[in-house]
Design a protein around this motif. Structure first.
Motif, mmCIF file in Angstrom:
data_model
loop_
_atom_site.group_PDB
_atom_site.id
_atom_site.type_symbol
_atom_site.label_atom_id
_atom_site.label_comp_id
_atom_site.label_asym_id
_atom_site.label_seq_id
_atom_site.Cartn_x
_atom_site.Cartn_y
_atom_site.Cartn_z
ATOM 1 N N SER A 1 11.166 3.499 -5.325
ATOM 2 C CA SER A 1 10.266 2.485 -4.794
ATOM 3 C C SER A 1 10.157 1.296 -5.730
ATOM 4 N N PHE A 2 9.449 0.280 -5.252
ATOM 5 C CA PHE A 2 9.202 -0.902 -6.063
ATOM 6 C C PHE A 2 8.452 -0.551 -7.343
ATOM 7 N N MET A 3 7.605 0.473 -7.293
ATOM 8 C CA MET A 3 6.821 0.857 -8.454
ATOM 9 C C MET A 3 7.625 1.653 -9.477
ATOM 10 N N SER A 4 8.919 1.874 -9.223
ATOM 11 C CA SER A 4 9.782 2.541 -10.197
ATOM 12 C C SER A 4 10.155 1.556 -11.297
ATOM 13 N N ASP B 1 14.484 -3.925 1.992
ATOM 14 C CA ASP B 1 14.826 -3.361 0.691
ATOM 15 C C ASP B 1 13.581 -2.759 0.057
ATOM 16 N N PRO B 2 13.450 -1.426 0.024
ATOM 17 C CA PRO B 2 12.256 -0.801 -0.537
ATOM 18 C C PRO B 2 12.086 -1.046 -2.035
ATOM 19 N N GLY C 1 0.805 -1.212 0.000
ATOM 20 C CA GLY C 1 0.000 0.000 0.000
ATOM 21 C C GLY C 1 0.839 1.264 0.000
ATOM 22 N N ARG C 2 1.925 1.249 0.777
ATOM 23 C CA ARG C 2 2.798 2.430 0.806
ATOM 24 C C ARG C 2 3.520 2.649 -0.517
#
Length: 438
Positions: free
Chosen positions: A255-258, A365-366, A242-243
């Motif tokens: 972030s992971f969404m990068s 690990d972000p 969620g974050r």
């Protein structure tokens, strides 16, 4: 009373606004009446009632901002707090990311208020405690719990014509049960907006049964196991996902969404196609306010659909920078589930581990959303479709992304911390070491 009607709140805020000489002014008014009871060692230790009201004024001159707070609403006090916020604004440096106030907005009517919850009495709270303490004592178990209930309102007004109002109620209950020989522990949490949906005796029984069942846990080797995560345990890891829906962090490569090489993972499949994650302030099981602290309307929003990233959250500044429409951060998360009960999931498991709760969760690990933490308050070994015995707690290293790609079965949803999360059966969940803590 600290709870004002919409018209009462509007009148106070209009009076405060009339004293403003700033380029822009925003006023937030909120209040609540709440009660609680706490018990430990099978005895009530504290009980109380709180009544709070607060008015916050933010004044802006250009991109300079100042904020002042007060809890008295007579004319002189309102005039003084507005003047103080303006004084502070003139002393403040410019905020390069300042966004001016929104104009009037249209909001859905919220459904997160229950009169029955607002009318909870001290006698009701005492009975909740008793419904934990008496059955615990009868099973040679010690109860430690906390009940907190509240009714409140929040309102916003700005110099650009926006006005918003919301009234809500909330109840939260948590209890830990420990066997008196010190070898077993059980835990449960419940939260509702409507007290009619809360059963303290049922919740306490769940924790008592787990405490009794978890006595004299055995040590088994850490490694990769099929696990059944109860909703509270699943949420512990899903919070990390969620974050990660923050668009700015993704755009900035943090972030992971990068996406490698730039951009975000919107439109990419990242988890099992059975995974659907959305937010909805009007869901009757987990209702919330229909506007956020920036005054933006909150609507039903899909974040992950059939395993594919559909949206990321853009605040107003970052949306302007990227030339897109703002997407407010969610007020709740709802993950689609299935029809399987906990009993069904256990019966379908040849070998595995049932996890009640994950705690002390910390980021490793972000970029991969890797987390570590511990199991707690009821961890059990499953063999041939039945719970065989309790096991000692584990440390885990796991990512919600890996977890949701190793999904075997989705079970029924339960409300946890204002979210709807299903039971999940996951293969190859990684436990790295044992913990002697009960």
């Amino acid at each position: 009373m600290a709870i004002y009607t919409e018209e009462e709140a509007r009148k106070i805020m209009e009076k405060a606004m009339s004293f403003s000489t700033a380029d822009a002014c925003e006023i937030n008014l909120e209040g609540s009446e709440s009660g609680n009871i706490r018990y430990a060692r099978n005895s009530v230790s504290t009980a109380g009632h709180r009544s709070n009201q607060t008015l916050v004024v933010q004044s802006n001159f250009g991109k300079q901002s100042g904020t002042a707070t007060i809890d008295e609403f007579d004319d002189e006090s309102l005039k003084r707090v507005v003047a103080r916020s303006e004084e502070l604004a003139k002393l403040s440096p410019e905020n390069p990311e300042f966004m001016g106030p929104l104009g009037p907005q249209v909001y859905d009517n919220a459904i997160n208020y229950s009169e029955a919850t607002a009318n909870i009495t001290p006698e009701f709270r005492a009975e909740v405690a008793n419904s934990s303490i008496e059955p615990a004592a009868a099973k040679d178990v010690t109860a430690a719990g906390f009940l907190d209930d509240s009714a409140g309102f929040s309102a916003m007004m700005n110099s650009n014509g926006l006005f918003a109002y919301n009234k809500e109620t909330f109840l939260e209950f948590t209890v830990t049960m420990r066997t008196n020989d010190g070898t077993g522990s059980g835990w449960v949490t419940r939260d509702v907006n409507d007290v009619a949906k809360f059963d303290a005796a049922e919740a306490s029984k769940v924790a008592i049964d787990k405490a009794v069942l978890s006595r004299e846990a055995k040590a088994i080797e850490p490694g990769k196991y099929t696990v059944i995560l109860e909703p509270s345990a699943g949420l512990g890891l899903l919070n990390g996902l969620g974050r990660a829906i923050n668009a700015r962090q993704a755009d900035e490569g943090r972030s992971f969404m990068s996406k490698e090489g730039g951009g975000t993972k919107i439109g990419e499949k990242i988890v099992d196609e059975r995974v659907n994650l959305w937010s909805d302030p009007l869901n009757p099981e987990v209702p919330s306010a229909t506007w956020n602290g920036a005054g933006q309307p909150l609507k039903k929003t899909s974040w992950i659909e059939n395993g594919v990233v559909k949206n990321l959250a853009y605040d107003r500044f970052w949306a302007k920078e990227k030339g897109v429409d703002p997407v407010p951060f969610p007020s709740n998360f709802i993950m689609g589930g299935g029809d399987a009960s906990l009993e069904d999931l256990i019966k379908s498991t040849k070998k595995g581990i049932l996890v009640t709760r994950l705690w002390y969760i910390r980021s490793v690990d972000p970029q991969t959303l890797l987390y570590t933490g511990l199991t707690r308050d009821g961890t059990f070994y499953i063999e041939d479709g039945a719970i065989k015995y309790p096991v000692k707690n584990f440390r885990f290293n796991e990512s919600p992304i890996i977890m949701l790609n190793n999904l075997e079965t989705l079970g029924k949803q339960e409300r946890v911390d204002g979210n709807l999360i299903p039971y999940m059966k996951i293969r190859d969940f990684t436990f790295t070491s044992l913990s002697d803590a009960v």
